[in-house]
Write a protein that holds these residues in place. Structure first.
Motif, mmCIF file in Angstrom:
data_model
loop_
_atom_site.group_PDB
_atom_site.id
_atom_site.type_symbol
_atom_site.label_atom_id
_atom_site.label_comp_id
_atom_site.label_asym_id
_atom_site.label_seq_id
_atom_site.Cartn_x
_atom_site.Cartn_y
_atom_site.Cartn_z
ATOM 1 N N LYS A 1 0.830 -1.206 0.000
ATOM 2 C CA LYS A 1 0.000 0.000 0.000
ATOM 3 C C LYS A 1 0.863 1.254 0.000
ATOM 4 O O LYS A 1 0.592 2.214 -0.730
ATOM 5 C CB LYS A 1 -0.928 -0.004 1.222
ATOM 6 N N VAL A 2 1.902 1.264 0.831
ATOM 7 C CA VAL A 2 2.788 2.432 0.889
ATOM 8 C C VAL A 2 3.526 2.617 -0.432
ATOM 9 O O VAL A 2 3.659 3.734 -0.933
ATOM 10 C CB VAL A 2 3.795 2.306 2.055
ATOM 11 N N PHE A 3 4.018 1.509 -1.016
ATOM 12 C CA PHE A 3 4.701 1.615 -2.307
ATOM 13 C C PHE A 3 3.760 2.180 -3.368
ATOM 14 O O PHE A 3 4.179 2.945 -4.244
ATOM 15 C CB PHE A 3 5.239 0.257 -2.751
ATOM 16 N N CYS B 1 0.515 -1.664 -10.883
ATOM 17 C CA CYS B 1 0.184 -2.800 -10.019
ATOM 18 C C CYS B 1 1.388 -3.720 -9.841
ATOM 19 O O CYS B 1 1.647 -4.219 -8.745
ATOM 20 C CB CYS B 1 -0.995 -3.574 -10.607
ATOM 21 N N ILE B 2 2.148 -3.906 -10.907
ATOM 22 C CA ILE B 2 3.260 -4.860 -10.871
ATOM 23 C C ILE B 2 4.400 -4.387 -9.988
ATOM 24 O O ILE B 2 4.889 -5.126 -9.116
ATOM 25 C CB ILE B 2 3.778 -5.126 -12.303
ATOM 26 N N ILE B 3 4.853 -3.158 -10.176
ATOM 27 C CA ILE B 3 6.050 -2.680 -9.482
ATOM 28 C C ILE B 3 5.869 -2.613 -7.961
ATOM 29 O O ILE B 3 6.709 -3.141 -7.218
ATOM 30 C CB ILE B 3 6.502 -1.325 -10.059
ATOM 31 N N PRO B 4 4.789 -1.992 -7.430
ATOM 32 C CA PRO B 4 4.636 -1.972 -5.965
ATOM 33 C C PRO B 4 4.521 -3.364 -5.355
ATOM 34 O O PRO B 4 5.110 -3.657 -4.309
ATOM 35 C CB PRO B 4 3.360 -1.164 -5.741
ATOM 36 N N LEU C 1 -2.336 -10.251 -6.703
ATOM 37 C CA LEU C 1 -2.518 -9.186 -7.689
ATOM 38 C C LEU C 1 -1.381 -9.169 -8.709
ATOM 39 O O LEU C 1 -1.595 -8.916 -9.899
ATOM 40 C CB LEU C 1 -2.613 -7.831 -6.981
ATOM 41 N N LEU C 2 -0.173 -9.453 -8.233
ATOM 42 C CA LEU C 2 0.988 -9.463 -9.123
ATOM 43 C C LEU C 2 0.834 -10.518 -10.214
ATOM 44 O O LEU C 2 1.103 -10.254 -11.398
ATOM 45 C CB LEU C 2 2.257 -9.717 -8.306
ATOM 46 N N THR D 1 10.890 -10.285 -11.549
ATOM 47 C CA THR D 1 9.565 -9.963 -12.082
ATOM 48 C C THR D 1 9.393 -8.456 -12.196
ATOM 49 O O THR D 1 8.996 -7.925 -13.242
ATOM 50 C CB THR D 1 8.448 -10.554 -11.200
ATOM 51 N N GLY D 2 9.705 -7.763 -11.090
ATOM 52 C CA GLY D 2 9.622 -6.302 -11.118
ATOM 53 C C GLY D 2 10.642 -5.688 -12.053
ATOM 54 O O GLY D 2 10.344 -4.734 -12.780
#
Length: 393
Positions: free
Chosen positions: A128-130, A316-319, A274-275, A214-215
């Motif tokens: 959430k913070v990311f 969505c992917i990066i955080p 989600l990832l 992945t990120g």
């Protein structure tokens, strides 16, 4: 985590993209000033990427040994001084050296902001913070090209680095006055002598590496877009240079919007769930972009729709990838954050270079590399899931 801390960490996280996107409009003016071409000016960008990769590995062990606050202050001060040196560089070699040092300072904010979030939050709260940090740092690619272009036209290319000097000086003050040490005094400090062993353990952690890759592969797609979009938009489809920032900013806005949606979805689903689904959206939009690019449409808009979805899905992917990689790192969060950043920027820089190598006068090279990154991200996310399912409960 309070709003003040998130704003400070967001500003620190923005150092990397801001120092890249802000000075891109100044390339022609810098080439003219130094009596060279834009191809040689691009070496300043390569020097910056190199500094980001190397510097992050150094900050991780130092932060685990001495805490987050002191290395952060040192890094931000170094960025400030190097930005001033860039503004007054007498020749291209001096500018390249100053950009390298600037990256060494700037990556402190990127590494230590992730470590601070990991110190204070669990996996879901971290994600959430990311996502909230993306809202702050995401303003950089929206505003930077436009503001950079205005500064170059009115005050010259040096003004860009003067502005970066002032920005980093304000960040130094904010850290000094508003960001206390986050590493608990009771937590064991990792000795510097064990840095290589710590990195060795992280490299053997298949879940950490899987999420980091992945990120990183997904970010590589973004860097491919950054490297290829000026040619595709301006030269291939005739978008006026002064309008490029608006197109660039609209995609960044999609990235920010999805990051905020992601923060809300985390109340019902974990970051790993989600990832795994977001990477498929990224792949599907990337393949669609490649198919349309191969048809070489006469208008730009057919490319813009899948490109927007592709860049937006990174929100969505990066955080979530960062949160999953940093989850449970504890006392070695600094080293984990450093290795995470090093992997991400190394893969991303390679992808950006590949776009240049494949350049054929069309949008296909950019779309192809983005699609390959989508395939890689899906493959890594699938592999991580298999590793986790195979482990005993």
């Amino acid at each position: 985590m309070n709003l003040r801390t998130i704003l400070i960490l967001g500003a620190l996280s923005a150092f990397g993209p801001l120092a890249i996107d802000f000075y891109l409009p100044g390339f022609p003016a810098m080439a003219l000033a130094f009596g060279t071409d834009e191809k040689h000016i691009q070496t300043t960008l390569a020097a910056y990427f190199l500094g980001l990769s190397i510097g992050q590995l150094a900050y991780g062990p130092v932060a685990d040994r001495f805490g987050r606050r002191v290395p952060l202050l040192v890094g931000v001060c170094l960025f400030t001084l190097a930005s001033l040196a860039c503004a007054f560089a007498p020749n291209l070699d001096a500018l390249i050296a100053a950009r390298f040092v600037q990256a060494l300072g700037g990556c402190a904010g990127m590494v230590l902001s992730r470590a601070i979030v990991s110190d204070k939050c669990d996996a879901i709260a971290s994600a959430k913070v990311f996502s909230q940090l993306v809202l702050v740092m995401g303003l950089a690619p929206i505003l930077a090209p436009m503001l950079g272009g205005v500064l170059v036209n009115v005050y010259g290319w040096q003004s860009i680095f003067v502005a970066l000097t002032l920005f980093s000086a304000l960040c130094t003050l904010a850290v000094a006055l508003g960001l206390p040490e986050s590493l608990p005094a009771s937590q064991p400090r990792q000795p510097l002598s064990g840095a290589l062993r710590q990195y060795g353990r992280l490299l053997k952690d298949r879940v950490f590496i899987g999420h980091a890759l992945t990120g990183g592969i997904a970010i590589a797609g973004m860097f491919s877009y950054i490297a290829g979009s000026p040619f595709v938009f301006i030269k291939l489809y005739g978008v006026p240079a002064e309008h490029y920032g608006w197109l660039f900013g609209s995609n960044a806005a999609g990235f920010i919007l999805v990051a905020q949606i992601n923060a809300r979805l985390l109340a019902r689903r974990g970051p790993a769930f989600l990832l795994r689904r977001a990477v498929w959206v990224y792949l599907a939009s990337g393949l669609t972009l490649l198919a349309i690019s191969a048809l070489q449409p006469a208008k730009l808009w057919p490319l813009l729709i899948p490109l927007f979805i592709c860049i937006a899905s990174l929100g969505c992917i990066i955080p979530n990838a960062s949160a999953c990689a940093m989850n449970g790192q504890g006392a070695r969060a600094g080293s984990a954050s450093a290795l995470l950043g090093c992997i991400q920027f190394s893969v991303a820089a390679g992808a950006a270079a590949l776009v240049g190598v494949l350049h054929d006068g069309s949008a296909v090279p950019m779309a192809l590399v983005i699609s390959l990154c989508g395939l890689g991200a899906v493959a890594m996310a699938t592999a991580i899931r298999r590793v986790q399912l195979s482990r005993p409960v």
